[in-house]
Design a protein around this motif. Structure first.
Motif, short mmCIF file in Angstrom:
data_model
loop_
_atom_site.label_atom_id
_atom_site.label_comp_id
_atom_site.label_asym_id
_atom_site.label_seq_id
_atom_site.Cartn_x
_atom_site.Cartn_y
_atom_site.Cartn_z
N ALA A 184 0.83 -1.21 0.00
CA ALA A 184 0.00 0.00 0.00
C ALA A 184 0.87 1.26 0.00
O ALA A 184 0.58 2.22 -0.72
N THR A 185 1.95 1.28 0.79
CA THR A 185 2.80 2.47 0.82
C THR A 185 3.52 2.67 -0.51
O THR A 185 3.68 3.81 -0.95
N GLN A 186 3.91 1.58 -1.15
CA GLN A 186 4.54 1.70 -2.47
C GLN A 186 3.58 2.29 -3.49
O GLN A 186 3.97 3.12 -4.31
N VAL B 123 -6.88 11.56 7.88
CA VAL B 123 -7.61 10.66 7.00
C VAL B 123 -7.09 9.26 7.31
O VAL B 123 -5.88 9.04 7.36
N VAL B 124 -7.98 8.30 7.55
CA VAL B 124 -7.57 6.97 8.01
C VAL B 124 -8.05 5.89 7.05
O VAL B 124 -9.24 5.83 6.72
N LEU B 125 -7.12 5.02 6.66
CA LEU B 125 -7.44 3.84 5.87
C LEU B 125 -7.14 2.61 6.71
O LEU B 125 -5.98 2.31 6.99
N PRO B 126 -8.17 1.91 7.18
CA PRO B 126 -7.94 0.65 7.90
C PRO B 126 -7.70 -0.50 6.91
O PRO B 126 -8.45 -0.65 5.95
N TYR C 14 -12.77 8.37 7.24
CA TYR C 14 -12.29 7.04 6.91
C TYR C 14 -12.37 6.79 5.41
O TYR C 14 -13.36 7.14 4.76
N ILE C 15 -11.34 6.14 4.90
CA ILE C 15 -11.32 5.67 3.52
C ILE C 15 -11.89 4.25 3.55
O ILE C 15 -11.81 3.55 4.55
N SER C 16 -12.44 3.81 2.44
CA SER C 16 -13.00 2.45 2.36
C SER C 16 -12.01 1.41 2.86
O SER C 16 -10.88 1.34 2.38
N THR C 17 -12.44 0.63 3.81
CA THR C 17 -11.62 -0.41 4.43
C THR C 17 -11.25 -1.50 3.43
O THR C 17 -12.05 -1.84 2.57
N VAL C 18 -10.05 -2.01 3.57
CA VAL C 18 -9.63 -3.17 2.79
C VAL C 18 -9.38 -4.32 3.75
O VAL C 18 -8.55 -4.22 4.65
N TYR C 19 -10.15 -5.39 3.58
CA TYR C 19 -9.99 -6.60 4.37
C TYR C 19 -9.68 -7.73 3.40
O TYR C 19 -10.36 -7.88 2.38
N ALA C 20 -8.65 -8.49 3.70
CA ALA C 20 -8.26 -9.61 2.83
C ALA C 20 -8.08 -10.86 3.67
O ALA C 20 -7.52 -10.79 4.77
N ASP D 128 -5.01 -11.36 -4.85
CA ASP D 128 -6.20 -11.81 -5.56
C ASP D 128 -6.75 -10.61 -6.33
O ASP D 128 -6.66 -9.47 -5.87
N ASP D 129 -7.31 -10.81 -7.50
CA ASP D 129 -7.79 -9.71 -8.34
C ASP D 129 -8.77 -8.79 -7.61
O ASP D 129 -8.70 -7.57 -7.73
N GLU D 130 -9.67 -9.38 -6.84
CA GLU D 130 -10.68 -8.58 -6.14
C GLU D 130 -10.04 -7.69 -5.07
O GLU D 130 -10.37 -6.51 -4.94
N VAL D 131 -9.08 -8.22 -4.33
CA VAL D 131 -8.38 -7.43 -3.31
C VAL D 131 -7.53 -6.35 -3.98
O VAL D 131 -7.47 -5.21 -3.52
N GLU D 132 -6.89 -6.71 -5.07
CA GLU D 132 -6.08 -5.76 -5.84
C GLU D 132 -6.92 -4.55 -6.25
O GLU D 132 -6.51 -3.40 -6.09
N GLN D 133 -8.12 -4.82 -6.76
CA GLN D 133 -9.01 -3.74 -7.20
C GLN D 133 -9.43 -2.87 -6.02
O GLN D 133 -9.39 -1.65 -6.11
N ARG D 134 -9.83 -3.49 -4.91
CA ARG D 134 -10.26 -2.71 -3.74
C ARG D 134 -9.12 -1.90 -3.16
O ARG D 134 -9.29 -0.74 -2.77
N LEU D 135 -7.91 -2.48 -3.12
CA LEU D 135 -6.76 -1.75 -2.60
C LEU D 135 -6.43 -0.56 -3.50
O LEU D 135 -6.18 0.54 -3.00
N ASN D 136 -6.45 -0.76 -4.81
CA ASN D 136 -6.19 0.36 -5.72
C ASN D 136 -7.18 1.50 -5.52
O ASN D 136 -6.78 2.67 -5.47
N LEU D 137 -8.45 1.17 -5.40
CA LEU D 137 -9.46 2.22 -5.19
C LEU D 137 -9.26 2.94 -3.86
O LEU D 137 -9.35 4.17 -3.80
N SER D 138 -8.98 2.21 -2.81
CA SER D 138 -8.78 2.83 -1.50
C SER D 138 -7.52 3.70 -1.46
O SER D 138 -7.52 4.78 -0.88
N ILE D 139 -6.46 3.23 -2.10
CA ILE D 139 -5.22 4.01 -2.15
C ILE D 139 -5.43 5.29 -2.95
O ILE D 139 -4.98 6.37 -2.56
N GLN D 140 -6.14 5.19 -4.05
CA GLN D 140 -6.44 6.37 -4.85
C GLN D 140 -7.28 7.37 -4.04
O GLN D 140 -7.01 8.57 -4.04
#
Length: 187
Positions: free
Chosen positions: A24-26, A102-105, A134-140, A156-168
């Motif tokens: 996520a930091t990268q 701003v917090v991303l869990p 809060y930013i949309s939570t990412v749980y994997a 996993d593709d679904e986690v990848e997509q959710r992480l990208n959206l939350s990071i953005q």
């Protein structure tokens, strides 16, 4: 430049949670956001266990949180809750340490059954510390994160997509927060 502090709440290292946090930091760095990682497992156990609010070892973590425009708080979920080491650390922060942040869990767990642990156990504590944005939570779940032999992870593709959206979403929010704070700062 906006700054995001990533707080690793995992008691073990290496871990899937820490790997997800690094990833996520990268992603944030690729969007021009400065990042740092604070691993609460590196804070003296005695300070955490005995609630030493005035420990000199907590000065730097508190300063990093104060400096941050945003936070990523990552934890594995054990027994339907975040880790004890993360709780002990959060308990030592000043009462309103997260006001204006701003917090991303981010969380990982063995099963999807613990997804709501973030909302029911972690967010109330963060709110008590002043977090409101809060930013949309990412749980994997563990099987959605594969650590690669050469380093890094494969999501996993679904986690990848959710992480990208939350990071953005996080990158936009901290950039806007930093711009707003500059406008409010005395000349």
């Amino acid at each position: 430049m906006a700054y995001v502090l990533a707080i690793a709440g995992s008691p073990s290292h290496p871990s899937r949670t820490y790997s997800l946090l690094e990833d996520a930091t990268q992603r944030l760095q690729q969007q021009g956001i400065e990042t740092g990682i604070l691993s609460v497992r590196d804070i003296a156990a005695e300070d955490l266990a005995y609630g030493r609010y005035d420990s000199p070892a907590l000065e730097q973590p508190k300063a990093l949180i104060e400096k941050a425009d945003g936070l990523i708080i990552a934890t594995p979920i054990y027994k339907a809750s975040y880790t004890g080491v993360l709780k002990a650390f959060l308990d030592l922060l000043p009462q309103k340490a997260l006001v204006g942040k701003v917090v991303l869990p981010l969380a990982t767990g063995g099963t999807l059954a613990h997804y709501l642990s973030i909302d029911y156990s972690l967010k109330p504590v963060l709110s008590e510390l002043g977090a409101r944005n809060y930013i949309s939570t990412v749980y994997a779940i563990d099987k959605q994160i594969q650590r690669l032999e050469e380093g890094g992870i494969q999501l996993d593709d679904e986690v990848e997509q959710r992480l990208n959206l939350s990071i953005q979403e996080l990158a936009i929010a901290v950039t806007q927060a930093q711009a707003a704070s500059k406008e409010l700062a005395p000349a």
